[in-house]
Design a protein around this motif. Structure first.
Motif, mmCIF file in Angstrom:
data_model
loop_
_atom_site.group_PDB
_atom_site.id
_atom_site.type_symbol
_atom_site.label_atom_id
_atom_site.label_comp_id
_atom_site.label_asym_id
_atom_site.label_seq_id
_atom_site.Cartn_x
_atom_site.Cartn_y
_atom_site.Cartn_z
ATOM 1 N N SER A 1 -30.876 -19.677 10.843
ATOM 2 C CA SER A 1 -32.079 -19.005 11.341
ATOM 3 C C SER A 1 -32.383 -17.732 10.556
ATOM 4 C CB SER A 1 -31.911 -18.668 12.825
ATOM 5 O OG SER A 1 -30.755 -17.858 13.027
ATOM 6 N N TRP A 2 -31.325 -17.016 10.127
ATOM 7 C CA TRP A 2 -31.555 -15.775 9.386
ATOM 8 C C TRP A 2 -32.067 -16.037 7.966
ATOM 9 C CZ3 TRP A 2 -28.921 -15.402 4.845
ATOM 10 C CH2 TRP A 2 -27.744 -16.168 4.707
ATOM 11 N N ALA A 3 -31.967 -17.309 7.532
ATOM 12 C CA ALA A 3 -32.341 -17.635 6.153
ATOM 13 C C ALA A 3 -33.620 -18.466 6.076
ATOM 14 C CB ALA A 3 -31.191 -18.367 5.471
ATOM 15 N N LYS A 4 -34.448 -18.387 7.123
ATOM 16 C CA LYS A 4 -35.678 -19.178 7.114
ATOM 17 C C LYS A 4 -36.607 -18.820 5.952
ATOM 18 C CE LYS A 4 -35.860 -20.263 12.059
ATOM 19 N NZ LYS A 4 -36.640 -20.113 13.319
ATOM 20 N N TRP A 5 -36.497 -17.581 5.498
ATOM 21 C CA TRP A 5 -37.351 -17.141 4.389
ATOM 22 C C TRP A 5 -37.104 -17.942 3.109
ATOM 23 C CZ3 TRP A 5 -34.987 -15.337 -0.036
ATOM 24 C CH2 TRP A 5 -33.625 -15.002 0.077
ATOM 25 N N THR A 6 -35.909 -18.554 2.999
ATOM 26 C CA THR A 6 -35.582 -19.298 1.766
ATOM 27 C C THR A 6 -36.396 -20.575 1.617
ATOM 28 O OG1 THR A 6 -33.746 -20.505 2.828
ATOM 29 C CG2 THR A 6 -33.228 -18.390 1.754
ATOM 30 N N THR A 7 -36.982 -21.058 2.701
ATOM 31 C CA THR A 7 -37.791 -22.281 2.592
ATOM 32 C C THR A 7 -38.984 -22.076 1.664
ATOM 33 O OG1 THR A 7 -39.056 -21.664 4.566
ATOM 34 C CG2 THR A 7 -37.128 -23.080 4.899
ATOM 35 N N GLY A 8 -39.375 -20.828 1.492
ATOM 36 C CA GLY A 8 -40.503 -20.531 0.621
ATOM 37 C C GLY A 8 -40.145 -20.475 -0.855
ATOM 38 N N LEU A 9 -38.874 -20.722 -1.175
ATOM 39 C CA LEU A 9 -38.449 -20.678 -2.576
ATOM 40 C C LEU A 9 -38.920 -21.902 -3.361
ATOM 41 C CD1 LEU A 9 -34.783 -19.380 -2.147
ATOM 42 C CD2 LEU A 9 -36.780 -18.071 -2.880
ATOM 43 N N MET A 10 -39.221 -22.978 -2.632
ATOM 44 C CA MET A 10 -39.670 -24.209 -3.282
ATOM 45 C C MET A 10 -41.063 -24.578 -2.797
ATOM 46 S SD MET A 10 -37.201 -25.283 -5.337
ATOM 47 C CE MET A 10 -37.573 -27.017 -5.633
ATOM 48 N N SER A 11 -41.850 -25.128 -3.707
ATOM 49 C CA SER A 11 -43.162 -25.666 -3.368
ATOM 50 C C SER A 11 -43.139 -27.130 -3.780
ATOM 51 C CB SER A 11 -44.263 -24.912 -4.112
ATOM 52 O OG SER A 11 -45.527 -25.479 -3.838
ATOM 53 N N GLY A 12 -42.847 -27.994 -2.813
ATOM 54 C CA GLY A 12 -42.642 -29.411 -3.139
ATOM 55 C C GLY A 12 -41.320 -29.568 -3.862
ATOM 56 N N SER A 13 -41.374 -30.136 -5.060
ATOM 57 C CA SER A 13 -40.156 -30.354 -5.844
ATOM 58 C C SER A 13 -39.957 -29.286 -6.916
ATOM 59 C CB SER A 13 -40.205 -31.736 -6.510
ATOM 60 O OG SER A 13 -41.315 -31.820 -7.403
ATOM 61 N N GLN A 14 -40.802 -28.234 -6.908
ATOM 62 C CA GLN A 14 -40.710 -27.193 -7.928
ATOM 63 C C GLN A 14 -40.564 -25.816 -7.300
ATOM 64 O OE1 GLN A 14 -44.193 -27.600 -10.423
ATOM 65 N NE2 GLN A 14 -43.196 -29.127 -11.716
ATOM 66 N N LEU A 15 -40.109 -24.860 -8.098
ATOM 67 C CA LEU A 15 -39.974 -23.494 -7.626
ATOM 68 C C LEU A 15 -41.348 -22.904 -7.312
ATOM 69 C CD1 LEU A 15 -37.359 -21.840 -10.046
ATOM 70 C CD2 LEU A 15 -36.952 -22.964 -7.860
ATOM 71 N N SER A 16 -41.397 -22.160 -6.228
ATOM 72 C CA SER A 16 -42.618 -21.418 -5.893
ATOM 73 C C SER A 16 -42.593 -20.092 -6.644
ATOM 74 C CB SER A 16 -42.659 -21.166 -4.386
ATOM 75 O OG SER A 16 -41.575 -20.318 -4.017
ATOM 76 N N GLY A 17 -43.593 -19.263 -6.426
ATOM 77 C CA GLY A 17 -43.611 -17.940 -7.045
ATOM 78 C C GLY A 17 -42.400 -17.119 -6.636
ATOM 79 N N THR A 18 -42.056 -17.185 -5.347
ATOM 80 C CA THR A 18 -40.872 -16.474 -4.847
ATOM 81 C C THR A 18 -39.603 -17.056 -5.461
ATOM 82 O OG1 THR A 18 -42.023 -16.138 -2.748
ATOM 83 C CG2 THR A 18 -39.655 -15.711 -2.783
ATOM 84 N N GLY A 19 -39.578 -18.370 -5.600
ATOM 85 C CA GLY A 19 -38.421 -19.027 -6.201
ATOM 86 C C GLY A 19 -38.216 -18.614 -7.646
ATOM 87 N N ILE A 20 -39.322 -18.444 -8.367
ATOM 88 C CA ILE A 20 -39.244 -18.004 -9.767
ATOM 89 C C ILE A 20 -38.638 -16.607 -9.841
ATOM 90 C CG2 ILE A 20 -40.626 -17.317 -11.762
ATOM 91 C CD1 ILE A 20 -42.531 -19.622 -11.063
ATOM 92 N N ILE A 21 -39.035 -15.733 -8.907
ATOM 93 C CA ILE A 21 -38.479 -14.377 -8.876
ATOM 94 C C ILE A 21 -36.977 -14.433 -8.584
ATOM 95 C CG2 ILE A 21 -38.499 -12.174 -7.630
ATOM 96 C CD1 ILE A 21 -41.495 -12.604 -7.185
ATOM 97 N N ALA A 22 -36.580 -15.292 -7.635
ATOM 98 C CA ALA A 22 -35.153 -15.433 -7.297
ATOM 99 C C ALA A 22 -34.362 -15.926 -8.504
ATOM 100 C CB ALA A 22 -34.996 -16.391 -6.120
ATOM 101 N N ALA A 23 -34.922 -16.903 -9.232
ATOM 102 C CA ALA A 23 -34.250 -17.420 -10.427
ATOM 103 C C ALA A 23 -34.142 -16.335 -11.492
ATOM 104 C CB ALA A 23 -35.010 -18.626 -10.968
ATOM 105 N N ALA A 24 -35.178 -15.512 -11.611
ATOM 106 C CA ALA A 24 -35.168 -14.415 -12.588
ATOM 107 C C ALA A 24 -34.073 -13.403 -12.266
ATOM 108 C CB ALA A 24 -36.531 -13.729 -12.623
ATOM 109 N N VAL A 25 -33.872 -13.137 -10.969
ATOM 110 C CA VAL A 25 -32.809 -12.212 -10.555
ATOM 111 C C VAL A 25 -31.445 -12.774 -10.955
ATOM 112 C CG1 VAL A 25 -31.619 -11.204 -8.573
ATOM 113 C CG2 VAL A 25 -34.117 -11.198 -8.664
ATOM 114 N N MET A 26 -31.235 -14.072 -10.756
ATOM 115 C CA MET A 26 -29.978 -14.694 -11.141
ATOM 116 C C MET A 26 -29.768 -14.610 -12.655
ATOM 117 S SD MET A 26 -29.201 -17.935 -8.708
ATOM 118 C CE MET A 26 -27.489 -17.774 -9.207
#
Length: 533
Positions: free
Chosen positions: A115-140
């Protein structure tokens, strides 16, 4: 200050960290989707294939233990043009691992169930990274870079812990899944059920479902040759040990994954095996929430370890390229207290981010990475055979018996595996590699086009081979993405025959390049086994 080097244990752990990355989290599912239970054979054949290639590279890797060694070998025997093509392909193949590991971690994070990690669902848009997901990948990507920014020794301390963790979790996963229920019937009761898509599907799985991608990371150890204690013996030992352990883990994972699948999925056919987070999703289906939690955590840690390993290897590959005198010298700068190639690391960070923007899906990236890596490996067998002919007096701490057979065999197998990556991936990757030629031309022009005729003559074979593989890929079997004008297995036969001819053509074009004296000086400093004692 004396530079600290990696011992055998740290070197093996480094190799395992590179080998056991995102491949274990996605490979079993993708291979089963392509080949059904016969995916087990894909992992076995893939391991044997890579062992043949690796053993050829062990001989030349121990002859020239230096940072970014994989970017230098072809230049010694065939001149700067082939050397640039080889080093460019090798750098791209290593660099592309960084975004794929970052994407893998983010893709698993997107399905965290808490429940505390619901925000992570926005990391993907379908089968690809979303804008937020791209930022997360950039941090890594930034984390991969800056741990290596403060030296290989600091990276090794992180890496040893992560590697041990990455070894334990796959075994825990396998044991838990077997205890939960292992169905022998999933493997089929006859040949057609075991191999539902025919023998060709095995080879498609090897190159297109993450098998080869998971195995070819052995080259990271060769690229770190100068950071390893007693490289004349420890490179060989580390490659054999780490590759053997990885092969056992991957084969067992595939067996357990197939046996643990519920009948509700098997009954729909193997094409229905299509998970976003394979092992975690499977654990949830089997009501093993504790296991899914462990896997989700590992899915973040495992790519993290591989990303660090490949960040180190890719930076050393890029930093070694100015030695060929066809890349800016600033890339080779290591004038810092930790001897880290910081400029190369920062360049890799920028290019990695661009790749994340272009490729936002693990399956697409794994196929591209596999093809790029394989093309970069093509020159190794040729160099090994050529140096036996033009430099028989060089020290060979690990002189491989039967090289006259192993080298052409490795060349043929690499050519076949490039074909297995399927059209149009083969042609797209070849085009990406050709993009590096204008950079070479610019620097070669400034140097007065030295050795122009011999180095062009010594490089014609690689252009022929790449064009040939592109044509066969286009016209080849439909199972491999072609038009079907050249049916399986006759496409294999043609590739083997022509590739064998090209190998001997390539070996006979080797000459005493202007770089061979540099190779001789480096080789003269190599210690043999008895000198290490």
């Amino acid at each position: 200050m004396r530079k600290k080097k990696l011992g055998l244990f740290s070197t093996v752990m480094f190799g395992l960290s590179a080998l056991i990355g995102s491949g274990w989290m996605f490979g079993s599912s993708q291979a089963a989707n392509v080949a059904g239970p016969a995916a087990i054979l894909a992992w076995i054949i893939g391991a044997l294939l890579v062992f043949v290639i690796a053993i050829v590279y062990v001989e030349i890797g121990t002859m020239f233990p230096e940072d970014g060694a994989m970017s230098r070998f072809a230049m010694y025997s065939h001149g700067s043009l082939l050397g640039h093509i080889s080093s460019w392909a090798n750098w791209l193949s290593l660099l592309a691992i960084l975004p794929i590991e970052a994407v893998a971690a983010v893709q698993y994070m997107s399905s965290w169930p808490w429940s505390w990690a619901k925000w992570t669902t926005g990391l993907m848009s379908g089968s690809q990274l979303s804008g937020t997901g791209i930022i997360a990948a950039a941090v890594m990507l930034c984390v991969f870079t800056f741990i290596n920014y403060w030296s290989v020794n600091l990276m090794a301390k992180f890496n040893n812990f992560i590697s041990v963790f990455k070894l334990i979790v796959p075994f825990v996963t396998m044991i838990a899944l077997v205890v939960a229920g292992f169905h022998m019937s999933n493997f089929g009761h006859n040949y057609s059920e075991f191999m539902p898509n025919g023998t060709s599907s095995i080879f498609v799985a090897i190159s297109s479902a993450g098998v080869i991608f998971s195995y070819v990371a052995f080259q990271t150890l060769i690229n770190l040759g100068n950071d390893i204690k007693k490289p004349s013996v420890n490179i060989k030992r580390a490659i054999v040990i780490s590759l053997s352990i990885a092969a056992v883990i991957y084969i067992l994972l595939q067996i357990v994954f197939i046996g643990a699948l519920p009948q509700s999925i098997i009954s729909k056919g193997w094409s229905a095996v299509n998970f976003n987070s394979p092992y975690a999703d499977l654990a949830v289906l089997l009501n093993m929430m504790w296991l899914s939690t462990l896997i989700y955590f590992t899915a973040f840690i495992s790519p993290f370890g591989s990303g660090m390993a490949f960040s180190a290897s890719a930076s050393r590959s890029l930093a070694s390229m100015p030695k060929n005198r066809h890349m800016p010298k600033i890339l080779a700068r290591i004038d810092n207290p930790h001897n880290a190639p910081r400029v190369a690391l920062l360049v890799n960070l920028v290019v990695s981010f661009i790749l994340v923007l272009l490729f936002k899906n693990w399956s697409i990236l794994s196929r591209v990475v596999s093809a790029t890596m394989l093309i970069s490996l093509l020159t190794g067998p040729v160099v090994a055979g050529s140096l036996r002919r033009i430099a028989p007096d060089f020290k060979r701490p690990t002189k491989i018996k039967g090289m006259k057979i192993l080298a052409p065999l490795a060349f043929d197998l690499i050519s076949l595996t490039i074909y297995w990556t399927m059209f149009p991936t083969t042609v797209e990757v070849i085009a990406i590699i050709i993009i590096g030629l204008p950079i070479y031309t610019y620097f070669d022009y400034n140097r007065g086009f030295k050795e122009l005729k011999p180095k062009i003559t010594a490089s014609l074979w690689i252009f022929f081979q790449l064009i040939f593989l592109s044509l066969v890929s286009w016209l080849g079997g439909k199972d491999f993405g072609g038009l079907g004008m050249l049916q399986y297995p006759y496409d294999f036969v043609l590739i083997l025959v022509v590739s064998t001819f090209v190998y001997y053509w390539a070996v006979n074009t080797a000459y005493h390049t202007g770089y061979l004296d540099d190779a001789r000086e480096l080789n003269s400093k190599v210690k043999m086994d008895d000198e290490d004692a």
